[in-house]
Design an enzyme around this catalytic site. Sequence first.
Site, PDB file in Angstrom:
ATOM      1  N   ASP A 171      29.015  39.150  45.540  1.00 27.60           N
ATOM      2  CA  ASP A 171      29.563  39.123  44.180  1.00 27.60           C
ATOM      3  C   ASP A 171      31.272  40.026  44.524  1.00 27.60           C
ATOM      4  O   ASP A 171      30.555  41.424  44.098  1.00 27.60           O
ATOM      5  CB  ASP A 171      29.590  39.366  42.683  1.00 27.60           C
ATOM      6  CG  ASP A 171      30.227  38.928  41.950  1.00 27.60           C
ATOM      7  OD1 ASP A 171      31.804  38.776  42.185  1.00 27.60           O
ATOM      8  OD2 ASP A 171      29.677  36.991  41.437  1.00 27.60           O
ATOM      9  N   SER A 198      29.997  34.496  34.685  1.00 23.18           N
ATOM     10  CA  SER A 198      30.633  35.569  34.774  1.00 23.18           C
ATOM     11  C   SER A 198      31.100  36.014  33.368  1.00 23.18           C
ATOM     12  O   SER A 198      30.154  35.998  32.468  1.00 23.18           O
ATOM     13  CB  SER A 198      32.290  34.629  35.517  1.00 23.18           C
ATOM     14  OG  SER A 198      33.585  35.825  35.617  1.00 23.18           O
ATOM     15  N   HIS A 241      31.242  35.093  43.795  1.00 19.99           N
ATOM     16  CA  HIS A 241      31.400  34.547  42.592  1.00 19.99           C
ATOM     17  C   HIS A 241      31.929  33.348  42.576  1.00 19.99           C
ATOM     18  O   HIS A 241      32.736  33.317  43.359  1.00 19.99           O
ATOM     19  CB  HIS A 241      32.609  35.809  42.258  1.00 19.99           C
ATOM     20  CG  HIS A 241      32.747  35.790  40.817  1.00 19.99           C
ATOM     21  ND1 HIS A 241      31.889  36.995  40.137  1.00 19.99           N
ATOM     22  CD2 HIS A 241      33.746  34.961  39.954  1.00 19.99           C
ATOM     23  CE1 HIS A 241      32.175  36.743  38.458  1.00 19.99           C
ATOM     24  NE2 HIS A 241      33.372  35.563  38.392  1.00 19.99           N
TER      25      HIS A 241
END
Length: 542
Positions: free
Chosen positions: A436, A204, A474
Amino acid sequence: MSVLVGVLHGPGTAPDIATTTAEVTHSTTVPRCAALEGTKIPASAMTLPTNGGRVVSTAVMTSLVSGETVKYCQVGLAIHPVDASAPDIKTKLALPYGWNRKALMFGGGGYNGTIPDLRQNVPFGPTDKPAPLARRYATFAGDSGHQESPEAVPSLDGSFGVNDEALANFAAGDALKKTRDASVFLIRRAYRANPAAVYFAGGSTGGREALVVAQRWPKAFNGVISAYPAWNNLSEVLGLGYLAHVLSRPNAFPGPVKQTLLYDSVMHTCDDVDGVKDGVISHPAACHFDPHTLRCPRGADTGPSCLSVPQIESVTAMSSPFRWPYRIASGETQYPGFPFLSGADMRTPFLGFGVTAPADPMPVTSGYGMQYWDQWVKYFLTRDPHHNALDIDPRRPGKWLDRISHLSTIQDRNNVDLRPFAQAGGKLLLLHGAADELVSHRSTSDYYRRVRDLSGPDAARTFIRYYLVPGANHANFGTPAFAAGWDSLSALERWVDKGQAPAHPVVTDQNHHRTRPLCVYPDWPMYRTGDPDSASSFVCTR
């Protein structure tokens, strides 16, 4: 690289990874923990401007890491800013007994503001393999140059953005190099040796940081693991701001029940496009789902079994590119949208839509991205903590356009010329989950294509591999369709140390005991025959 490095560069420069084979005299694998107490780190040990640093704590620790008892020296340090009003960069190191002569830096997440756990595994790391510290890596990480408020939602405190140096430390990545240089300085003091190799791993924001270090300091890290990277941070923020506007419209927000309806409908339509119905969409580009098939009669919201016209417009906006009708200095022109119509798991709403619509003040029950936008407007853009984020329209920013353009030069880390990194022997593993909800895999695919186009496909294969992981979301948040686990660190070590690039890697679903091949993008795993839970039943195809 299998030998120790025994050279420190001269005054005014920090030690990048050298290629000499000289051994350091009296080197050891046992850290001199007490000797580090109070150590001052000169500003000359870091290549970027600071006022030096100081060790503020040392302690011998024993922790259970990956099921193994590990003894290590934990070191806390502070790196002091040039601007006295800026915060320190707070950093920690874990220096293991029985050091393997390597080091690994962890990246952060969101707006950072805390020091990552040095005992953790790399992003998408497998649960059945030891974490870096258990492998006796010296691990280290920093808070990126600010400390979040205890009252803030974790990783969602952007208040540091009012200070230029703190902003550059976080958004441009300056804190990464300062932390790396100071940490290597202390590793050398502790073991009387430089590490033979230094790696970086992050997801991220940490994935963006991984790309930043490869872009800006090509000799500082031998290998990099970048997972679901928010590399074009400003561009994504504009996309999130647009979605905040769309979702805040009257009757436009699809609540959790509608999100589940959408998810189930997408899966029903597209689950078998890869040849097997298994709850995983391996080829999202082939999923052509029309949300209008869920349209309520006459377009009004008549209950949980359909979507109203405003809700369909919101869902469509989520999964479509947002293009802004003006130029920004980074050169970016769009954010490609999220794969909500490509099988993303609606059962993790915090990362996607949230459970309530965006509003002012921004609810903590709205999506993570909506809250990220709110903090950005208040502290990065307007620097007014009372500003209503929904008053800023990314399509028509008005007087804020110049500021947006300036921020793009700091936040969009879009240099795709990684040839200096490759020439220094660096290797990059790039990973992204196809489902994601927070950082679009389409954006990572775009970055990879740019790198490959500039370097050339053959040259790119010598230093980068990009894998789109089917069904993964994610950071394996919540209950993903596919909880990805791959021993990327061992693969990176073999590539760096022995020149052996990853060959036919396999990723494990750690929740369902099934495997899939990791296919080099743009290939994807197609089911052929046999056990659908076995990677051997799939073939990478294009």
